[in-house]
Design an enzyme around this catalytic site. Structure first.
Site, PDB file in Angstrom:
ATOM      1  N   LYS A  81      37.855 -12.163  14.641  1.00  0.00           N
ATOM      2  CA  LYS A  81      36.938 -11.813  13.588  1.00  0.00           C
ATOM      3  C   LYS A  81      37.513 -11.173  12.386  1.00  0.00           C
ATOM      4  O   LYS A  81      38.104 -12.156  11.967  1.00  0.00           O
ATOM      5  CB  LYS A  81      35.898 -10.825  14.265  1.00  0.00           C
ATOM      6  CG  LYS A  81      35.231 -11.484  15.294  1.00  0.00           C
ATOM      7  CD  LYS A  81      35.572 -11.511  16.839  1.00  0.00           C
ATOM      8  CE  LYS A  81      34.543 -11.739  17.854  1.00  0.00           C
ATOM      9  NZ  LYS A  81      35.215 -11.939  19.117  1.00  0.00           N
ATOM     10  N   HIS A 136      25.925 -17.962  30.474  1.00  0.00           N
ATOM     11  CA  HIS A 136      25.322 -18.641  28.986  1.00  0.00           C
ATOM     12  C   HIS A 136      26.356 -19.762  28.579  1.00  0.00           C
ATOM     13  O   HIS A 136      26.273 -20.750  28.298  1.00  0.00           O
ATOM     14  CB  HIS A 136      25.104 -17.670  28.017  1.00  0.00           C
ATOM     15  CG  HIS A 136      26.179 -16.889  27.500  1.00  0.00           C
ATOM     16  ND1 HIS A 136      26.553 -15.907  28.097  1.00  0.00           N
ATOM     17  CD2 HIS A 136      26.667 -16.887  26.481  1.00  0.00           C
ATOM     18  CE1 HIS A 136      27.457 -15.427  27.426  1.00  0.00           C
ATOM     19  NE2 HIS A 136      27.575 -15.825  26.426  1.00  0.00           N
ATOM     20  N   ALA A 151      36.202  -5.289  16.797  1.00  0.00           N
ATOM     21  CA  ALA A 151      36.142  -6.781  16.273  1.00  0.00           C
ATOM     22  C   ALA A 151      35.842  -6.738  14.867  1.00  0.00           C
ATOM     23  O   ALA A 151      36.454  -7.680  14.146  1.00  0.00           O
ATOM     24  CB  ALA A 151      35.275  -7.592  17.153  1.00  0.00           C
ATOM     25  N   ASP A 208      35.403  -0.496  19.894  1.00  0.00           N
ATOM     26  CA  ASP A 208      35.605  -2.065  20.316  1.00  0.00           C
ATOM     27  C   ASP A 208      35.413  -2.186  18.947  1.00  0.00           C
ATOM     28  O   ASP A 208      34.674  -2.584  18.211  1.00  0.00           O
ATOM     29  CB  ASP A 208      34.414  -2.526  21.119  1.00  0.00           C
ATOM     30  CG  ASP A 208      34.473  -4.271  21.037  1.00  0.00           C
ATOM     31  OD1 ASP A 208      35.058  -4.645  20.270  1.00  0.00           O
ATOM     32  OD2 ASP A 208      33.626  -4.699  22.174  1.00  0.00           O
ATOM     33  N   PHE A 239      29.148  -5.405  24.197  1.00  0.00           N
ATOM     34  CA  PHE A 239      29.167  -7.054  24.068  1.00  0.00           C
ATOM     35  C   PHE A 239      29.293  -7.668  25.276  1.00  0.00           C
ATOM     36  O   PHE A 239      30.016  -7.172  26.388  1.00  0.00           O
ATOM     37  CB  PHE A 239      30.512  -7.411  23.176  1.00  0.00           C
ATOM     38  CG  PHE A 239      30.590  -9.051  22.765  1.00  0.00           C
ATOM     39  CD1 PHE A 239      29.526  -9.530  22.192  1.00  0.00           C
ATOM     40  CD2 PHE A 239      31.465  -9.740  23.483  1.00  0.00           C
ATOM     41  CE1 PHE A 239      29.491 -10.817  22.124  1.00  0.00           C
ATOM     42  CE2 PHE A 239      31.656 -11.025  23.338  1.00  0.00           C
ATOM     43  CZ  PHE A 239      30.720 -11.658  22.582  1.00  0.00           C
ATOM     44  N   ASP A 240      28.900  -9.083  25.551  1.00  0.00           N
ATOM     45  CA  ASP A 240      28.921  -9.382  26.876  1.00  0.00           C
ATOM     46  C   ASP A 240      30.187  -9.481  27.708  1.00  0.00           C
ATOM     47  O   ASP A 240      30.388  -9.442  28.694  1.00  0.00           O
ATOM     48  CB  ASP A 240      28.206 -10.771  26.826  1.00  0.00           C
ATOM     49  CG  ASP A 240      28.979 -11.815  25.866  1.00  0.00           C
ATOM     50  OD1 ASP A 240      29.673 -11.501  25.253  1.00  0.00           O
ATOM     51  OD2 ASP A 240      28.600 -13.114  25.982  1.00  0.00           O
ATOM     52  N   TYR A 251      61.874 -13.747  22.769  1.00  0.00           N
ATOM     53  CA  TYR A 251      60.756 -13.433  23.950  1.00  0.00           C
ATOM     54  C   TYR A 251      60.608 -11.794  23.831  1.00  0.00           C
ATOM     55  O   TYR A 251      59.571 -11.250  23.928  1.00  0.00           O
ATOM     56  CB  TYR A 251      61.478 -13.633  25.486  1.00  0.00           C
ATOM     57  CG  TYR A 251      60.625 -13.327  26.648  1.00  0.00           C
ATOM     58  CD1 TYR A 251      59.855 -14.339  27.091  1.00  0.00           C
ATOM     59  CD2 TYR A 251      60.479 -11.948  27.201  1.00  0.00           C
ATOM     60  CE1 TYR A 251      59.131 -14.107  28.247  1.00  0.00           C
ATOM     61  CE2 TYR A 251      59.746 -11.785  28.102  1.00  0.00           C
ATOM     62  CZ  TYR A 251      58.863 -12.871  28.498  1.00  0.00           C
ATOM     63  OH  TYR A 251      58.179 -12.496  29.893  1.00  0.00           O
TER      64      TYR A 251
END
Ligand code: F0G
Length: 458
Positions: A258, A450, A217, A215, A124-125, A72
């Site tokens: 990604k 979406h 990714a 960001d 990004f969304d 843990y």
């Protein structure tokens, strides 16, 4: 003769995929309320819905999982990942999270408050969602070339410095918690951001006393484009370029699904110890204790290996080469595609493909449904449905680009699968004049609609 690129791996394990009939698919897509997210994966033959979490892990990643430490607190797998994050990105502090949007949730919980403005390049969304959910505003400062699917600008993901400076000048710095630069720029077509641009944004951010967050990714794909397109970088290694990119930022959010080629995982990287400490509290609340944050030890082992594999030049050449292979096939068939091709996906321009369908009837969604019906090919709409309604007026937003994205999972499909996908698209292109009506919305969520939207044919 120059030798062509070839994958720097061979296949050790295979997974069957299933063909279906036109009649079956016509029935299934209707049962799915014309939302491709609602299809079962067995109903799909070639799945280009996303490159997120869909990559094939290597034998080394799988074997590292077997020797993971599941403690843990203080697991050795955590420390291995921490050292890898430092080695690849340069960030000294890091928090593991279960995926990219979780990293956004944790970091934005510290930084974003009501009324704030967050400028960036086509957020990004989920990024936009996490900003708007906190009653703040995401301001898109992407260069105008990004709106033109035919412009061959080599770094169409770039931030427009004039637009950014304008936002920074018009708002007090206390209202701008950070600038977010997304590499590669997914929403604008997987388009890269140049090193020069990142450097300039960083300079401006410092001038105005605002943080810069990346960001990240698809940071490795972005580095490959810098190496192959930007002057002065041809002789630098991918990892040197990556380190330089991150050296200009105060922090990063990462969806490891990604470019770290894992099925689940993410993290936040920081330089600022105080910010790390503040974010730690939210990490414990939302994700888990600091040394696992939503990940098991085996996830962290796979991620640590994946960060090295994802930044390997030979791998990146074959990965981005496969995207270009599909893009070039579509171009040969005269299909309107966004150029230059992105790093992770080929984007079809739905407004040019189906010019007869009005925007209120969602041409990209209509095209995505037709591609599925034609050959079991699943892409995703990047257009008005994904853009959500304006949070204030509640009117539909119609972005400049209305596209179907065909995102290619890493190390999963062969070029024969790409040939098949291209043939499906060509068949739909040949019968495009018979596609005259789109969809209307039956049910939708207030944000990120979406994913769960239900549609009916007009
Ligand atoms: N940022 C970018 C640029 C992304 O493309 C994504 C996810 C995220 C953040 C969120 O990461 O999914 O791990 O929570 N993009 C996926 C896609 C879903 O299909 O493009 P996540």
């Amino acid at each position: 003769m120059n030798l062509p690129y070839a994958e720097p791996f061979k296949i050790k394990m295979v997974e069957n995929i299933y063909k279906s009939t036109f009649e079956h698919r016509t029935k299934w897509i209707k049962e799915a309320s014309f939302n491709l997210f609602n299809l079962r994966s067995e109903q799909v033959f070639i799945d280009l819905l996303t490159d997120s979490g869909t990559g094939a892990m290597s034998d080394r990643q799988w074997s590292a999982m077997m020797s993971a430490d599941e403690s843990y607190a203080g697991a050795s797998s955590y420390y291995r990942l921490k050292e890898t994050v430092k080695d690849i990105t340069g960030f000294c502090y890091f928090l593991p999270t279960h995926q990219g949007r979780a990293a956004e949730n944790v970091l934005f919980s510290v930084l974003v408050k009501e009324g704030d403005i967050v400028p960036g390049n086509s957020h990004f969304d989920t990024t936009k969602g996490h900003i708007e959910f906190r009653k703040a505003t995401a301001v898109d400062c992407t260069i105008d070339e990004a709106k033109d699917t035919a412009s061959l600008h080599p770094f169409k993901g770039n931030v427009d410095m004039t637009k950014l400076e304008d936002v920074l000048q018009k708002n007090p710095s206390g209202k701008i918690p950070f600038i977010i630069v997304t590499v590669t720029n997914n929403t604008a077509g997987g388009q890269p951001v140049s090193m020069e641009n990142i450097r300039e944004v960083s300079k401006l951010a410092q001038k105005f006393g605002v943080r810069l967050i990346i960001d990240s990714a698809r940071f490795a794909e972005n580095a490959w484009f810098i190496k192959t397109r930007e002057k002065g970088y041809a002789d630098k290694s991918i990892r040197e370029i990556v380190r330089e990119m991150f050296s200009y930022a105060d922090g990063m959010t990462m969806s490891a699904k990604k470019d770290a080629i894992v099925n689940m995982g993410g993290f936040i990287g920081f330089n600022d110890e105080e910010l790390f400490r503040e974010a730690s509290t939210f990490n414990i609340m939302f994700e888990g204790f600091l040394t696992y944050g939503g990940l098991s030890g085996r996830d962290m082992e796979a991620l640590a290996r994946g960060l090295y594999e994802g930044t390997d030049l030979g791998y990146l050449e074959s990965r981005i080469g496969q995207v270009a292979y599909l893009g070039n096939l579509l171009k040969k068939y005269d299909i309107p595609v966004l150029e230059p091709f992105g790093g992770h996906a080929v984007f079809i321009d739905a407004l040019k493909f189906l010019p007869g369908i009005i925007r209120e009837e969602f041409p990209a969604q209509t095209l995505a449904a037709e591609l599925y019906i034609e050959g079991g090919l699943r892409g995703v709409e990047i257009g008005a449905l994904m853009a959500d309604r304006d949070p204030v007026t509640r009117q539909n937003r119609y972005p400049d680009l209305e596209m179907v994205r065909l995102a290619i999972p890493r190390r999963v499909y062969t070029d024969n699968h790409m040939n098949y996908a291209a043939a499906v698209i060509r068949n739909v292109f040949e019968r495009r004049e018979n596609i005259t009506r789109g969809f209307k919305i039956i049910r939708e969520a207030p944000i990120m609609r979406h994913f769960t939207i239900e549609l009916e044919r007009c």
